[in-house]
Scaffold this motif. Sequence first.
Motif, short mmCIF file in Angstrom:
data_model
loop_
_atom_site.label_atom_id
_atom_site.label_comp_id
_atom_site.label_asym_id
_atom_site.label_seq_id
_atom_site.Cartn_x
_atom_site.Cartn_y
_atom_site.Cartn_z
N ALA A 2 19.71 87.47 26.92
CA ALA A 2 19.52 87.52 28.37
C ALA A 2 18.03 87.44 28.72
O ALA A 2 17.65 86.82 29.72
N GLY A 3 17.19 88.05 27.90
CA GLY A 3 15.76 87.99 28.14
C GLY A 3 15.21 86.57 28.01
O GLY A 3 14.27 86.20 28.73
N GLU A 4 15.81 85.78 27.13
CA GLU A 4 15.37 84.39 27.00
C GLU A 4 15.68 83.59 28.26
O GLU A 4 14.95 82.65 28.60
N ASP A 5 16.76 83.93 28.95
CA ASP A 5 17.06 83.27 30.22
C ASP A 5 15.93 83.50 31.22
O ASP A 5 15.47 82.57 31.90
N LEU A 6 15.48 84.75 31.32
CA LEU A 6 14.39 85.08 32.23
C LEU A 6 13.09 84.43 31.77
O LEU A 6 12.32 83.92 32.60
N ALA A 7 12.85 84.44 30.46
CA ALA A 7 11.63 83.83 29.94
C ALA A 7 11.59 82.34 30.25
O ALA A 7 10.53 81.79 30.60
N GLU A 8 12.72 81.67 30.13
CA GLU A 8 12.77 80.24 30.40
C GLU A 8 12.41 79.94 31.85
O GLU A 8 11.68 78.98 32.14
N HIS A 9 12.89 80.77 32.76
CA HIS A 9 12.56 80.58 34.17
C HIS A 9 11.06 80.77 34.41
O HIS A 9 10.44 79.98 35.12
N ARG A 10 10.50 81.80 33.80
CA ARG A 10 9.07 82.07 34.01
C ARG A 10 8.19 81.04 33.31
O ARG A 10 7.07 80.75 33.78
N LEU A 11 8.65 80.49 32.21
CA LEU A 11 7.85 79.51 31.49
C LEU A 11 7.59 78.27 32.33
O LEU A 11 6.53 77.65 32.21
N SER A 12 8.53 77.91 33.19
CA SER A 12 8.35 76.70 33.99
C SER A 12 7.12 76.79 34.88
O SER A 12 6.41 75.79 35.07
N ALA A 13 6.82 77.98 35.40
CA ALA A 13 5.63 78.14 36.23
C ALA A 13 4.36 78.00 35.40
O ALA A 13 3.37 77.41 35.85
N PHE A 14 4.37 78.52 34.18
CA PHE A 14 3.21 78.36 33.30
C PHE A 14 3.00 76.89 32.96
O PHE A 14 1.87 76.38 32.98
N ALA A 15 4.09 76.19 32.66
CA ALA A 15 3.98 74.77 32.32
C ALA A 15 3.38 73.97 33.49
O ALA A 15 2.52 73.10 33.29
N ARG A 16 3.85 74.26 34.70
CA ARG A 16 3.30 73.56 35.87
C ARG A 16 1.81 73.84 36.02
O ARG A 16 1.02 72.94 36.33
N ALA A 17 1.42 75.10 35.82
CA ALA A 17 0.00 75.46 35.95
C ALA A 17 -0.85 74.74 34.90
O ALA A 17 -2.04 74.47 35.14
N CYS A 18 -0.25 74.41 33.77
CA CYS A 18 -0.96 73.68 32.72
C CYS A 18 -0.95 72.17 32.95
O CYS A 18 -1.52 71.42 32.14
N GLY A 19 -0.28 71.74 34.02
CA GLY A 19 -0.23 70.31 34.31
C GLY A 19 0.82 69.55 33.53
O GLY A 19 0.75 68.32 33.41
N VAL A 20 1.80 70.25 32.98
CA VAL A 20 2.86 69.60 32.22
C VAL A 20 3.88 69.01 33.18
O VAL A 20 4.50 69.74 33.96
N SER A 21 4.07 67.72 33.12
CA SER A 21 5.01 67.03 33.99
C SER A 21 6.41 67.05 33.38
O SER A 21 6.56 67.19 32.15
N PRO A 22 7.46 66.88 34.19
CA PRO A 22 8.81 66.76 33.64
C PRO A 22 8.94 65.64 32.62
O PRO A 22 9.64 65.78 31.62
N GLU A 23 8.24 64.54 32.87
CA GLU A 23 8.30 63.42 31.94
C GLU A 23 7.68 63.79 30.59
O GLU A 23 8.23 63.44 29.53
N ARG A 24 6.57 64.50 30.61
CA ARG A 24 5.96 64.90 29.34
C ARG A 24 6.87 65.88 28.59
O ARG A 24 6.99 65.81 27.37
N SER A 25 7.50 66.79 29.33
CA SER A 25 8.43 67.71 28.69
C SER A 25 9.58 66.96 28.03
O SER A 25 10.01 67.30 26.92
N ARG A 26 10.06 65.95 28.71
CA ARG A 26 11.21 65.21 28.21
C ARG A 26 10.88 64.42 26.94
O ARG A 26 11.70 64.31 26.03
N THR A 27 9.67 63.89 26.87
CA THR A 27 9.32 63.01 25.76
C THR A 27 8.51 63.71 24.66
O THR A 27 8.21 63.10 23.63
N TYR A 28 8.17 64.97 24.86
CA TYR A 28 7.31 65.68 23.91
C TYR A 28 8.01 65.85 22.56
O TYR A 28 9.18 66.23 22.49
N VAL A 29 7.28 65.56 21.50
CA VAL A 29 7.78 65.76 20.14
C VAL A 29 7.12 67.03 19.58
O VAL A 29 5.90 67.08 19.43
#
Length: 219
Positions: free
Chosen positions: A78-105
């Motif tokens: 259950a904590g990972e569900d919350l962490a996943e939601h919060r991680l999205s804000a950190f990713a945006r702040a780092c300039g990570v686009s949805p496209e980069r997330s999708r194609t990242y290896v």
Amino acid sequence: MNAVTAEDLLDNAARTLAPDPADNALVPLIERGEAPRETLAVLALEQQWVIPADRTAFRHLADRADPASAAFFAALAAGEDLAEHRLSAFARACGVSPERSRTYVPRPGCQAYPAYVAWLSLNASPPDAVVALTADFSAWGGCCARIADGLRTHYGFGDEACAFFDLFAEPSPELDARATAAVRAALDTGALDLDLARTHGRLLQAYEALFWDSLRAAP
């Protein structure tokens, strides 16, 4: 008596399995504001792979476990569900686009940790995994607290962007109580192999060190 023994056992595991601070060269760089922003972006991208993998592993451990250990692993999932939601804000702040997330290896060295957690979910005794994971989370929480401080102080990140790290940095009395109950039940039934639990814990710490080393190598 067992309740005290369970608490002491977990405290001792956290102390004896604590990593050498010198083994992690990246967290101090973030704490001082010296890590490149691209490294922060890669951290976010790697965690986008780690979180769903760990969540699946925790759910599988819960399915295999006795009721006390199952409650601990269900809380982790259950904590990972919350962490996943919060991680999205950190990713945006780092300039990570949805496209980069999708194609990242992802980097193999960063994914060795969740791969071993998945191994534990298939092969380890759930009570042994409780001890190993609880010890590792103690070290991870300390890293997250230092990262959150560095992000606020040197990178201009606000509370929303830091919330992912704040989540793990904050004490969790409920999770600690579940871990203690799981270990107490395992001691009562003789289901805990402390030597094996420590081996699992040492491997988790080694794979976490590899995670940070692999991140530091990010271009």
